[in-house]
Design an enzyme around this catalytic site. Structure first.
Site, PDB file in Angstrom:
ATOM      1  N   LYS A  46       4.702   2.657  -5.301  1.00 28.71           N
ATOM      2  CA  LYS A  46       5.539   1.814  -6.334  1.00 28.71           C
ATOM      3  C   LYS A  46       6.635   2.950  -6.624  1.00 28.71           C
ATOM      4  O   LYS A  46       6.425   3.907  -7.543  1.00 28.71           O
ATOM      5  CB  LYS A  46       4.778   1.450  -7.459  1.00 28.71           C
ATOM      6  CG  LYS A  46       5.525   0.719  -8.582  1.00 28.71           C
ATOM      7  CD  LYS A  46       4.656   0.364  -9.864  1.00 28.71           C
ATOM      8  CE  LYS A  46       3.555  -0.711  -9.478  1.00 28.71           C
ATOM      9  NZ  LYS A  46       2.524  -0.843 -10.966  1.00 28.71           N
ATOM     10  N   ASN A  86      -3.041  -3.185  -9.462  1.00 31.58           N
ATOM     11  CA  ASN A  86      -1.744  -3.620  -8.956  1.00 31.58           C
ATOM     12  C   ASN A  86      -1.618  -3.737  -7.366  1.00 31.58           C
ATOM     13  O   ASN A  86      -1.062  -4.715  -6.883  1.00 31.58           O
ATOM     14  CB  ASN A  86      -0.557  -3.031  -9.394  1.00 31.58           C
ATOM     15  CG  ASN A  86      -0.314  -3.073 -10.810  1.00 31.58           C
ATOM     16  OD1 ASN A  86       0.543  -2.268 -11.592  1.00 31.58           O
ATOM     17  ND2 ASN A  86      -0.978  -3.936 -11.580  1.00 31.58           N
TER      18      ASN A  86
END
Length: 435
Positions: free
Chosen positions: A273, A268
């Site tokens: 995140k 990712n």
């Protein structure tokens, strides 16, 4: 009102209790020995059978190599543990598993051949304190592509401290909090973790740090931590149903084959995140906080809301040179995309400043103020040296990169959000300038 950084920024995790008995473990020791400094044990498992609340187990430097889990794989998709810590200390009297001062014990799981998923450390106990340990090599098997990641350290206990850990080259996250409340990850590093055999793509699951905590388990904090060159994300709070705080932490160069700038399709690549529930809307999502942290040179976002169903708090962070420095993509009850985020006193420089921020209430950030940013605002703008050795007390190295010069017009342009600052108003970014 004037705040000052000379005051304590955050309360300590717990008062230090009086020490009880000290025990010792060393490579070449014997589990039939007395566990003294002169006659150390060989294994952490033996030490756990003896240690009581308030005791300290010191590990001498050298390699502690593991070749198999304590249980056999029940199937090729099962999980085995190399080390299980299931004996708890007590409030104010944790059981301490500490590196002997000045030495580095290395827990190496790379020789394990168990044909399923592996936890290097499986911590189910509460009130334990791991300090100064190096954790590496939690493996996947190349012939088994039925699973996702393995883990260096997995925690499901509460009131634990993970301090000064060096977590690297694991085939999955360096440290993962699955459950438990009031855990502190302090001054720890997680880097070069890569899961090449994960079933949904190489690099998909090797985060530096993860916290996917169930509901009603608050108080988990990452403080003074660094994550770099992990193939997925630096810090990942996806599926966390209890609030988590990330503070004074750095994340860089995620989403690439470690040690290169070769992007991985499945990695990712976000620095931090900070939420989300797998792209689905949930009604009981919680608010996480990210503050005084830095993210740079990440393939995707520096700071990412990740489809979170409510606004997260991003205060006093610095991002530079990411795919997008701040991405506030949220999700509405009907599943449609929406922008969510409480952003205050953040700094974005180089790369794309923001994405998915239209319509947000976000005053006093560098991209919403009439300020001009250049290299001259900072004492240094180097992207190197962030992995330098820590200071003697374990705190982050004293870099000057992205610290504001006294002449910068970013000084004093923030707004009071209840955190310490110098002068009449906070500065922008992660580093408050001296007054």
């Amino acid at each position: 009102m004037k705040n000052t950084l000379s005051a304590l920024l955050f309360l300590p995790f717990a008062a230090a209790p009086a020490f009880a008995t000290n025990y010792y473990v060393a490579p070449g020791g014997s589990d039939n020995a007395a566990g003294t400094q002169a006659a150390p044990w060989a294994s952490i498992a033996r030490a756990q059978t003896r240690a009581q609340a308030g005791d300290t187990v010191y590990f001498r430097g050298g390699k502690y190599a593991y070749t198999a889990g304590v249980e056999a794989c029940a199937s090729r998709t099962a999980i085995v543990n190399a080390i299980t810590l299931d004996k708890s200390g007590a409030a104010g009297q944790p059981i301490r598993y500490w590196a002997y001062p000045g030495e580095t014990p290395v827990f190496d799981f790379s020789a394990m051949k168990d044909d399923c998923r592996v936890k290097g450390f499986n911590v189910t106990a509460s009130w334990v304190h791991l300090k100064g340990l190096e954790v590496t090599g939690a493996p996947q098997q190349p012939g088994n592509r039925l699973n996702h990641e393995s883990w260096g350290v997995w925690n499901s206990g509460s009131n634990n401290v993970f301090e000064l850990l060096n977590l690297h080259h694991n085939m999955g996250p360096g440290l993962f909090i699955q459950n438990g409340g009031n855990n502190l990850v302090l001054n720890s590093d997680s880097h070069h973790n890569y899961d090449p055999y994960t079933s949904n793509g190489a690099g998909q699951s090797a985060d530096g740090f993860g916290a996917h905590i169930k509901a009603n388990q608050p108080g988990n904090v990452f403080r003074g931590c660094r994550a770099w060159m992990n193939t997925d994300d630096g810090f990942d709070l996806i599926n966390a149903f209890s609030p988590v705080t990330i503070e004074n932490s750095w994340a860089w160069q995620h989403g690439y084959l470690p040690g290169t700038t070769t992007p991985l399709a499945a990695g990712n690549g976000n620095g931090i995140k900070a939420g989300g529930y797998g792209g689905a809307y949930v009604a009981n999502g919680v608010k996480h906080t990210v503050r005084f942290s830095v993210a740079f040179a990440n393939k995707a976002a520096g700071f990412y809301a990740n489809h979170h169903p409510l606004a997260l708090d991003f205060f006093n962070n610095t991002a530079f040179g990411n795919g997008a420095n701040y991405n506030m993509l949220g999700i509405a009850p009907d599943g449609s995309a929406v922008n969510f985020g409480n952003l205050r006193n953040n700094l974005a420089y180089k790369g794309t400043a923001t994405s998915n921020t239209a319509g947000l209430d976000m005053p006093n950030n560098s991209w919403t103020l009439p300020v001009q940013i250049s290299d001259g605002d900072f004492e240094d703008v180097s992207a190197s040296g962030w992995d330098a050795p820590r200071q003697a007390d374990g705190s982050l190295p004293p870099l000057r990169s992205y610290h504001l010069r006294s002449t910068s017009d970013l000084i004093g342009k923030g707004v009071n959000v209840g955190l310490p600052f110098n002068g009449s108003a906070p500065d922008l970014g992660a580093f408050e300038a001296a007054r």
